[in-house]
Design an enzyme around this catalytic site. Structure first.
Site, PDB file in Angstrom:
ATOM      1  N   ASN A  11      49.324  37.648  90.406  1.00  0.00           N
ATOM      2  CA  ASN A  11      48.298  37.358  91.410  1.00  0.00           C
ATOM      3  C   ASN A  11      48.783  36.168  92.242  1.00  0.00           C
ATOM      4  O   ASN A  11      48.723  35.029  91.789  1.00  0.00           O
ATOM      5  CB  ASN A  11      46.975  37.030  90.685  1.00  0.00           C
ATOM      6  N   TRP A  12      49.257  36.467  93.432  1.00  0.00           N
ATOM      7  CA  TRP A  12      49.826  35.401  94.276  1.00  0.00           C
ATOM      8  C   TRP A  12      48.746  34.533  94.902  1.00  0.00           C
ATOM      9  O   TRP A  12      49.044  33.521  95.522  1.00  0.00           O
ATOM     10  CB  TRP A  12      50.694  36.006  95.386  1.00  0.00           C
ATOM     11  N   LYS A  13      47.492  34.948  94.804  1.00  0.00           N
ATOM     12  CA  LYS A  13      46.378  34.225  95.420  1.00  0.00           C
ATOM     13  C   LYS A  13      46.661  33.992  96.913  1.00  0.00           C
ATOM     14  O   LYS A  13      47.315  34.823  97.544  1.00  0.00           O
ATOM     15  CB  LYS A  13      46.087  32.933  94.651  1.00  0.00           C
ATOM     16  N   HIS A 102      37.555  38.350  90.602  1.00  0.00           N
ATOM     17  CA  HIS A 102      38.273  37.181  90.093  1.00  0.00           C
ATOM     18  C   HIS A 102      37.325  35.976  90.109  1.00  0.00           C
ATOM     19  O   HIS A 102      36.477  35.853  90.999  1.00  0.00           O
ATOM     20  CB  HIS A 102      39.505  36.910  90.965  1.00  0.00           C
ATOM     21  N   GLU A 104      37.666  33.045  91.013  1.00  0.00           N
ATOM     22  CA  GLU A 104      37.668  32.251  92.247  1.00  0.00           C
ATOM     23  C   GLU A 104      36.764  32.893  93.298  1.00  0.00           C
ATOM     24  O   GLU A 104      36.118  32.199  94.087  1.00  0.00           O
ATOM     25  CB  GLU A 104      39.112  32.088  92.756  1.00  0.00           C
ATOM     26  N   GLU A 172      39.820  36.405  81.629  1.00  0.00           N
ATOM     27  CA  GLU A 172      40.410  35.162  82.139  1.00  0.00           C
ATOM     28  C   GLU A 172      39.415  34.018  81.950  1.00  0.00           C
ATOM     29  O   GLU A 172      38.513  33.831  82.793  1.00  0.00           O
ATOM     30  CB  GLU A 172      40.717  35.290  83.626  1.00  0.00           C
ATOM     31  N   GLY A 178      44.925  27.963  85.785  1.00  0.00           N
ATOM     32  CA  GLY A 178      45.591  26.883  86.510  1.00  0.00           C
ATOM     33  C   GLY A 178      45.600  25.540  85.810  1.00  0.00           C
ATOM     34  O   GLY A 178      45.970  24.529  86.411  1.00  0.00           O
ATOM     35  N   SER A 215      46.850  30.552  82.673  1.00  0.00           N
ATOM     36  CA  SER A 215      47.979  29.698  82.271  1.00  0.00           C
ATOM     37  C   SER A 215      49.037  30.424  81.446  1.00  0.00           C
ATOM     38  O   SER A 215      49.588  29.859  80.503  1.00  0.00           O
ATOM     39  CB  SER A 215      47.458  28.465  81.523  1.00  0.00           C
ATOM     40  N   GLY A 236      48.891  33.991  87.405  1.00  0.00           N
ATOM     41  CA  GLY A 236      48.676  33.376  88.703  1.00  0.00           C
ATOM     42  C   GLY A 236      49.872  32.533  89.106  1.00  0.00           C
ATOM     43  O   GLY A 236      50.887  33.041  89.588  1.00  0.00           O
ATOM     44  N   GLY A 237      49.789  31.219  88.872  1.00  0.00           N
ATOM     45  CA  GLY A 237      50.810  30.273  89.345  1.00  0.00           C
ATOM     46  C   GLY A 237      52.232  30.680  89.003  1.00  0.00           C
ATOM     47  O   GLY A 237      53.131  30.582  89.853  1.00  0.00           O
TER      48      GLY A 237
HETATM   49  P1  PGA Z   1      47.046  30.989  86.363  1.00  0.00           P
HETATM   50  O1  PGA Z   1      45.999  31.926  87.117  1.00  0.00           O
HETATM   51  O2  PGA Z   1      48.070  31.878  85.709  1.00  0.00           O
HETATM   52  O3  PGA Z   1      47.628  30.120  87.436  1.00  0.00           O
HETATM   53  O4  PGA Z   1      46.277  30.214  85.340  1.00  0.00           O
HETATM   54  C1  PGA Z   1      45.590  33.157  86.574  1.00  0.00           C
HETATM   55  C2  PGA Z   1      44.649  33.864  87.515  1.00  0.00           C
HETATM   56  O5  PGA Z   1      43.835  33.197  88.169  1.00  0.00           O
HETATM   57  O6  PGA Z   1      44.704  35.092  87.660  1.00  0.00           O
END
Ligand code: PGA
Length: 260
Positions: A11-13, A102, A104, A172, A178, A215, A236-237
């Site tokens: 997930n590149w966000k 998600h 967010e 999640e 993050g 994470s 994500g990251g």
């Molecule tokens: P993260 O994000 O791996 O940076 O913790 C995961 C996500 O939000 O899908």
């Protein structure tokens, strides 16, 4: 150790220019070429760039085993919805998957379970596989309500008509996204079992695919993916760093390889 294949979703966000996306995909393709297809034989890898990058990334990954996913879609069909992207448009851009609900988006766009549910209907109507995200906050976990919260969230986010064979759920924990903090593998296994029980009880036997996200790094991916009931990882990251993301794909694939 399981022999079933595993899903690894990047997930590149809201990150990436066209140049950065190209460098990232080329970095993954180089690693794939260097390590050979064995590294991903047991992992299906999905890249979810921001919408403007779907087409260039899709063109770049066409000759690779990497698949494409969107990060959100509208619940409405194409029409007068300024700023939104229809599920059919993601399909046309080459997506097989779409992330929905998600945390967010639940936080910043105030998406409710009902809103996510309508998006699942729209996605499945055009043949996209939704990856429906659920997870508890730190306060909910500390209050001892995590299982209740997450199972309510998943049941609220899926329509009665949901096609289990074309649905993915991602657990999640919000406090893990993050932060570098992850639950223990036993906690992840317990939550995945609770989710699967709730899904089977309400929607039938499935099979249900449940991913873990929050994470995930190359150093913890193998242990988490080897957990009972863990069908893959949402990253994500670390998905923005080709070396790290490739390390995750390899670690996951190894957990699915039958020993000689
Ligand atoms: P993260 O994000 O791996 O940076 O913790 C995961 C996500 O939000 O899908």
């Amino acid at each position: 150790m399981s022999v079933s294949s595993c899903l690894v979703v990047g997930n590149w966000k809201m990150h990436g220019t066209r140049a950065e996306a190209t460098a990232l995909v080329d970095g993954l393709a180089e690693r794939l070429a260097a390590s050979g297809p064995v590294a991903v034989r047991h992992a299906e890898i999905v890249l979810c760039p921001p919408h403007p990058l779907l087409v260039p990334v899709g063109q770049r990954v066409r000759e690779t085993p990497f698949r494409l996913g969107g990060q959100d879609c509208s619940s409405a069909p194409p029409g007068p919805r300024t700023g939104e992207v229809a599920a059919a448009m993601l399909r046309d851009a080459g997506c097989g998957y779409v992330l929905l609900g998600h945390s967010e988006r639940r936080t910043h766009q105030h998406e409710s379970d009902a809103a996510v549910r309508a998006k699942v209907v729209a996605a499945q109507a055009v043949g996209l596989t939704p990856i429906v995200c659920v997870g508890e906050s730190a306060a909910v976990r500390q209050g001892g309500q995590a299982v209740r919260h997450v199972t309510d969230q998943v049941l609220g986010s899926l329509p009665p008509s949901v096609d289990a064979t074309a649905t993915v759920v991602a657990y999640e924990p919000v406090w893990s996204i993050g932060t570098g903090d992850t639950p223990g593998v036993a906690d992840i296994e317990a939550m995945h079992a609770a989710l699967r029980d709730a899904l089977v009880g309400t929607h039938g036997p499935g099979p249900w695919r449940v991913l873990y996200g929050g994470s995930v790094r190359a150093r913890n991916a193998g242990a988490i993916a080897a957990g009972s009931g863990v069908d893959g990882l949402l990253v994500g990251g670390a998905s923005l760093q080709p070396g790290e993301f490739w390390g995750i794909c390899e670690a996951v694939s190894l957990t699915r390889t039958v020993p000689p």
